[in-house]
Design an enzyme around this catalytic site. Structure first.
Site, mmCIF file in Angstrom:
data_model
loop_
_atom_site.group_PDB
_atom_site.id
_atom_site.type_symbol
_atom_site.label_atom_id
_atom_site.label_comp_id
_atom_site.label_asym_id
_atom_site.label_seq_id
_atom_site.Cartn_x
_atom_site.Cartn_y
_atom_site.Cartn_z
ATOM 1 N N SER A 61 0.813 -1.213 0.000
ATOM 2 C CA SER A 61 0.000 0.000 0.000
ATOM 3 C C SER A 61 0.846 1.262 0.000
ATOM 4 O O SER A 61 1.965 1.295 0.509
ATOM 5 C CB SER A 61 -0.916 0.014 1.229
ATOM 6 O OG SER A 61 -0.142 0.041 2.425
ATOM 7 N N SER B 165 -14.882 8.731 23.459
ATOM 8 C CA SER B 165 -14.228 9.786 22.690
ATOM 9 C C SER B 165 -12.865 10.056 23.302
ATOM 10 O O SER B 165 -12.741 10.174 24.527
ATOM 11 C CB SER B 165 -15.071 11.069 22.714
ATOM 12 O OG SER B 165 -14.408 12.118 22.037
ATOM 13 N N ASP C 106 7.831 -1.751 9.236
ATOM 14 C CA ASP C 106 8.212 -1.527 7.843
ATOM 15 C C ASP C 106 9.695 -1.189 7.728
ATOM 16 O O ASP C 106 10.369 -1.624 6.784
ATOM 17 C CB ASP C 106 7.366 -0.405 7.241
ATOM 18 C CG ASP C 106 5.892 -0.770 7.163
ATOM 19 O OD1 ASP C 106 5.583 -1.957 6.986
ATOM 20 O OD2 ASP C 106 5.050 0.137 7.280
#
Length: 302
Positions: free
Chosen positions: A8, A36, A252
């Site tokens: 991606s 929240s 990554d």
């Protein structure tokens, strides 16, 4: 030699929550969540697994070739790749769609909650892996489901050895599909959580899985990583980070180092040691592609 990086390309919106998620969630109300989180820190970064891995490999002096799709808003990302000296010849724009977007919230314990809009990534199968003299190595990182399956078969047909890195897409595949990836791949890279899921879905333990590939790597965050080869494992010690700023993209970065080492013909354990070093550099920097590497110092003693 070039390394083909299937995965991606995304824009990451990264938020920092000054607390711990666990303190805000009631165990007996997990079926009825309405919470929240106030996030005082927010920024937008270039991300996506292919983009992050390509960035890491380029920092080490490699020649990454990301294969990915972007949407109509992808011009800034293409310009960034060019500025970094990364070829975008296999990055295609999909009309009428947005580039993949990840919304990542990190608490003070480095736990993360991520919402991901795949956008143009769902069309990644329009790209095709074919044999080319300068491409001798590849990786399949998280991407569109169809694309990952297609590219695995195409890597095998082209005779290009590759790493299978399912990442957050692992739950999208059943056991038979995961075993097919493993049969086609030369190496597998997963984190500890993914390793447990991989074993559960395939019905095979790590020693058995490792016998089906050249090596299987299980990253363990601050504990280093385990390298499994031929049913045996060895622990590769971690590298201490100067500070813990942001874990986004650490995996990554590790994979970029893995590819660099494999390209050099190193043993996988040596590749992993470099990955641990690069991950320690990345985690000290905010964002997945904002760290800088002094290559000579990084490689010293590896």
């Amino acid at each position: 030699m070039s390394v083909l990086i299937c995965g991606s390309i995304a824009f990451d919106t990264i938020m920092n929550f000054d607390g711990r998620f666990a303190d805000q969630l009631l165990p007996d109300q997990l079926h009825n969540i309405n919470v929240s989180f106030v996030v005082p820190g927010l920024r937008r970064d270039f991300g996506g697994c292919a983009g992050n891995i390509a960035y890491a490999l380029r920092q080490l002096g490699g020649a990454p070739l990301p294969m990915a799709t972007v949407g109509v808003d992808g011009a800034d990302y293409l310009a960034r790749l060019k500025s970094l000296g990364i070829s975008a010849e296999f990055v295609r724009e999909v009309p009428g769609m947005m580039t993949a977007q990840a919304l990542i919230m990190t608490d003070t314990g480095n736990n993360q909650i991520t919402a991901f809009h795949p956008g143009a990534m769902t069309q990644a199968h329009i790209n095709t892996v074919t044999a080319r003299d300068d491409i001798r190595l590849g990786i399949i990182s998280p991407d569109g489901r169809e694309a990952m399956q297609q590219h695995a078969r195409q890597f095998k047909a082209a005779g290009i050895p590759f790493v299978f890195d399912p990442g957050q897409m692992l739950p999208a595949f059943d056991g038979a599909e995961l075993l097919q990836f493993i049969e086609l791949a030369d190496w597998v890279a997963v984190n500890d959580y993914e390793a447990h899921m991989l074993c559960e879905r395939t019905g095979l333990a790590l020693p058995d899985l490792s016998r089906r590939v050249r090596a299987l790597a299980v990253t363990l965050g601050g504990e280093g990583c385990d390298i499994w080869e031929g049913g045996q494992s060895q622990r590769v010690a971690p590298t201490a980070a100067s500070q813990i700023a942001d874990p986004t993209g650490c995996g990554d970065a590790w994979r970029g180092a893995l590819l660099y080492g494999l390209e050099q013909g190193w043993p996988v354990a040596r590749c992993a040691a470099l990955g641990n070093r690069l991950g320690a550099i990345k985690i000290a920097s905010h964002g997945p592609q904002n760290y800088q590497v002094q290559k000579e110092a990084l490689l010293a003693g590896i």
